[in-house]
Motif scaffolding. Structure first.
Motif, PDB file in Angstrom:
ATOM      1  N   LYS A   1       0.871  -1.180   0.000  1.00  0.00           N
ATOM      2  CA  LYS A   1       0.000   0.000   0.000  1.00  0.00           C
ATOM      3  C   LYS A   1       0.899   1.219   0.000  1.00  0.00           C
ATOM      4  O   LYS A   1       1.859   1.285   0.761  1.00  0.00           O
ATOM      5  CB  LYS A   1      -0.900   0.016   1.229  1.00  0.00           C
ATOM      6  CG  LYS A   1      -2.151  -0.761   1.056  1.00  0.00           C
ATOM      7  CD  LYS A   1      -3.180  -0.355   2.060  1.00  0.00           C
ATOM      8  CE  LYS A   1      -4.476  -1.014   1.678  1.00  0.00           C
ATOM      9  NZ  LYS A   1      -5.625  -0.396   2.246  1.00  0.00           N
TER      10      LYS A   1
ATOM     11  N   LYS B   1      -2.602   7.777  -3.331  1.00  0.00           N
ATOM     12  CA  LYS B   1      -3.386   6.921  -4.215  1.00  0.00           C
ATOM     13  C   LYS B   1      -2.971   7.133  -5.662  1.00  0.00           C
ATOM     14  O   LYS B   1      -2.494   8.197  -6.041  1.00  0.00           O
ATOM     15  CB  LYS B   1      -4.871   7.220  -4.050  1.00  0.00           C
ATOM     16  CG  LYS B   1      -5.378   6.859  -2.685  1.00  0.00           C
ATOM     17  CD  LYS B   1      -6.865   7.050  -2.597  1.00  0.00           C
ATOM     18  CE  LYS B   1      -7.275   6.835  -1.170  1.00  0.00           C
ATOM     19  NZ  LYS B   1      -8.126   5.740  -0.937  1.00  0.00           N
ATOM     20  N   HIS B   2      -3.180   6.105  -6.468  1.00  0.00           N
ATOM     21  CA  HIS B   2      -2.947   6.177  -7.899  1.00  0.00           C
ATOM     22  C   HIS B   2      -4.056   7.035  -8.520  1.00  0.00           C
ATOM     23  O   HIS B   2      -5.062   7.334  -7.863  1.00  0.00           O
ATOM     24  CB  HIS B   2      -2.963   4.744  -8.476  1.00  0.00           C
ATOM     25  CG  HIS B   2      -2.606   4.665  -9.911  1.00  0.00           C
ATOM     26  ND1 HIS B   2      -3.417   4.074 -10.831  1.00  0.00           N
ATOM     27  CD2 HIS B   2      -1.522   5.098 -10.593  1.00  0.00           C
ATOM     28  CE1 HIS B   2      -2.859   4.144 -12.031  1.00  0.00           C
ATOM     29  NE2 HIS B   2      -1.702   4.762 -11.910  1.00  0.00           N
TER      30      HIS B   2
ATOM     31  N   CYS C   1      -6.322   6.274 -10.494  1.00  0.00           N
ATOM     32  CA  CYS C   1      -7.595   5.548 -10.527  1.00  0.00           C
ATOM     33  C   CYS C   1      -8.284   5.534  -9.166  1.00  0.00           C
ATOM     34  O   CYS C   1      -9.425   5.109  -9.052  1.00  0.00           O
ATOM     35  CB  CYS C   1      -7.386   4.114 -11.016  1.00  0.00           C
ATOM     36  SG  CYS C   1      -6.485   3.055  -9.862  1.00  0.00           S
TER      37      CYS C   1
ATOM     38  N   ASP D   1      -4.833   2.407  -3.872  1.00  0.00           N
ATOM     39  CA  ASP D   1      -3.468   2.547  -3.354  1.00  0.00           C
ATOM     40  C   ASP D   1      -2.774   1.210  -3.115  1.00  0.00           C
ATOM     41  O   ASP D   1      -1.768   1.142  -2.434  1.00  0.00           O
ATOM     42  CB  ASP D   1      -3.475   3.370  -2.061  1.00  0.00           C
ATOM     43  CG  ASP D   1      -4.265   2.715  -0.950  1.00  0.00           C
ATOM     44  OD1 ASP D   1      -4.978   1.736  -1.213  1.00  0.00           O
ATOM     45  OD2 ASP D   1      -4.166   3.196   0.184  1.00  0.00           O
ATOM     46  N   GLU D   2      -3.280   0.131  -3.713  1.00  0.00           N
ATOM     47  CA  GLU D   2      -2.673  -1.189  -3.536  1.00  0.00           C
ATOM     48  C   GLU D   2      -2.005  -1.631  -4.830  1.00  0.00           C
ATOM     49  O   GLU D   2      -2.573  -1.527  -5.912  1.00  0.00           O
ATOM     50  CB  GLU D   2      -3.744  -2.203  -3.124  1.00  0.00           C
ATOM     51  CG  GLU D   2      -3.149  -3.472  -2.572  1.00  0.00           C
ATOM     52  CD  GLU D   2      -4.197  -4.359  -1.921  1.00  0.00           C
ATOM     53  OE1 GLU D   2      -4.127  -5.572  -2.134  1.00  0.00           O
ATOM     54  OE2 GLU D   2      -5.076  -3.829  -1.226  1.00  0.00           O
ATOM     55  N   TRP D   3      -0.762  -2.132  -4.700  1.00  0.00           N
ATOM     56  CA  TRP D   3       0.052  -2.522  -5.850  1.00  0.00           C
ATOM     57  C   TRP D   3       0.597  -3.925  -5.638  1.00  0.00           C
ATOM     58  O   TRP D   3       0.814  -4.355  -4.519  1.00  0.00           O
ATOM     59  CB  TRP D   3       1.233  -1.566  -6.016  1.00  0.00           C
ATOM     60  CG  TRP D   3       0.834  -0.146  -6.252  1.00  0.00           C
ATOM     61  CD1 TRP D   3       0.431   0.765  -5.320  1.00  0.00           C
ATOM     62  CD2 TRP D   3       0.796   0.533  -7.506  1.00  0.00           C
ATOM     63  NE1 TRP D   3       0.155   1.968  -5.907  1.00  0.00           N
ATOM     64  CE2 TRP D   3       0.374   1.854  -7.262  1.00  0.00           C
ATOM     65  CE3 TRP D   3       1.084   0.160  -8.806  1.00  0.00           C
ATOM     66  CZ2 TRP D   3       0.230   2.797  -8.270  1.00  0.00           C
ATOM     67  CZ3 TRP D   3       0.948   1.101  -9.811  1.00  0.00           C
ATOM     68  CH2 TRP D   3       0.525   2.397  -9.539  1.00  0.00           C
TER      69      TRP D   3
ATOM     70  N   ARG E   1       2.347  -3.247 -10.272  1.00  0.00           N
ATOM     71  CA  ARG E   1       1.105  -3.124 -11.039  1.00  0.00           C
ATOM     72  C   ARG E   1      -0.027  -2.727 -10.108  1.00  0.00           C
ATOM     73  O   ARG E   1      -0.193  -3.322  -9.048  1.00  0.00           O
ATOM     74  CB  ARG E   1       0.765  -4.437 -11.725  1.00  0.00           C
ATOM     75  CG  ARG E   1      -0.558  -4.396 -12.464  1.00  0.00           C
ATOM     76  CD  ARG E   1      -0.905  -5.647 -13.229  1.00  0.00           C
ATOM     77  NE  ARG E   1      -0.702  -6.826 -12.422  1.00  0.00           N
ATOM     78  CZ  ARG E   1      -0.321  -7.995 -12.908  1.00  0.00           C
ATOM     79  NH1 ARG E   1      -0.077  -8.132 -14.185  1.00  0.00           N
ATOM     80  NH2 ARG E   1      -0.166  -9.026 -12.120  1.00  0.00           N
ATOM     81  N   CYS E   2      -0.811  -1.739 -10.499  1.00  0.00           N
ATOM     82  CA  CYS E   2      -1.979  -1.320  -9.731  1.00  0.00           C
ATOM     83  C   CYS E   2      -2.991  -2.460  -9.748  1.00  0.00           C
ATOM     84  O   CYS E   2      -3.291  -3.011 -10.812  1.00  0.00           O
ATOM     85  CB  CYS E   2      -2.585  -0.047 -10.326  1.00  0.00           C
ATOM     86  SG  CYS E   2      -4.059   0.525  -9.449  1.00  0.00           S
TER      87      CYS E   2
ATOM     88  N   LYS F   1      -6.183  -2.370  -9.160  1.00  0.00           N
ATOM     89  CA  LYS F   1      -7.490  -1.997  -9.722  1.00  0.00           C
ATOM     90  C   LYS F   1      -7.465  -1.846 -11.241  1.00  0.00           C
ATOM     91  O   LYS F   1      -8.253  -2.461 -11.941  1.00  0.00           O
ATOM     92  CB  LYS F   1      -7.982  -0.705  -9.078  1.00  0.00           C
ATOM     93  CG  LYS F   1      -9.360  -0.291  -9.536  1.00  0.00           C
ATOM     94  CD  LYS F   1      -9.831   0.955  -8.818  1.00  0.00           C
ATOM     95  CE  LYS F   1     -11.201   1.380  -9.309  1.00  0.00           C
ATOM     96  NZ  LYS F   1     -11.626   2.627  -8.695  1.00  0.00           N
TER      97      LYS F   1
ATOM     98  N   ARG G   1      -2.330  -0.900 -14.361  1.00  0.00           N
ATOM     99  CA  ARG G   1      -1.252  -0.068 -14.902  1.00  0.00           C
ATOM    100  C   ARG G   1       0.058  -0.553 -14.295  1.00  0.00           C
ATOM    101  O   ARG G   1       0.153  -0.781 -13.101  1.00  0.00           O
ATOM    102  CB  ARG G   1      -1.491   1.390 -14.551  1.00  0.00           C
ATOM    103  CG  ARG G   1      -0.355   2.325 -14.843  1.00  0.00           C
ATOM    104  CD  ARG G   1      -0.249   2.684 -16.278  1.00  0.00           C
ATOM    105  NE  ARG G   1      -1.448   3.406 -16.680  1.00  0.00           N
ATOM    106  CZ  ARG G   1      -1.561   4.031 -17.820  1.00  0.00           C
ATOM    107  NH1 ARG G   1      -0.573   4.046 -18.669  1.00  0.00           N
ATOM    108  NH2 ARG G   1      -2.674   4.648 -18.138  1.00  0.00           N
TER     109      ARG G   1
END
Length: 62
Positions: free
Chosen positions: A10, A14-15, A17, A20-22, A34-35, A37, A40
């Motif tokens: 985390k 936030k990204h 989109c 905030d989890e990658w 990589r995101c 959600k 990306r």
């Protein structure tokens, strides 16, 4: 911080989109994440990522 392939992290911000989890895809001097959600993919230097990480959410490879 040590990262492994498959780890979920985390970030503090936030990204675009809104998530905030990658997921970590590649490790080395540059780390590919990589995101979760929007899927990306981004390459980030390890030193930069260490500053941006809030928590290590999930470790699959242990």
């Amino acid at each position: 911080m040590k990262y492994n392939i498959g780890d979920r992290i985390k970030t503090k911000k936030k990204h675009v989109c809104g998530f905030d989890e990658w997921e970590v895809l590649r490790v080395g001097a540059e780390i590919k994440i990589r995101c979760v959600k929007c899927n990306r993919e981004v390459m980030v230097f390890k030193t930069e990522l260490d500053k941006k990480v809030k928590t290590l959410v999930h470790i699959e490879n242990q």
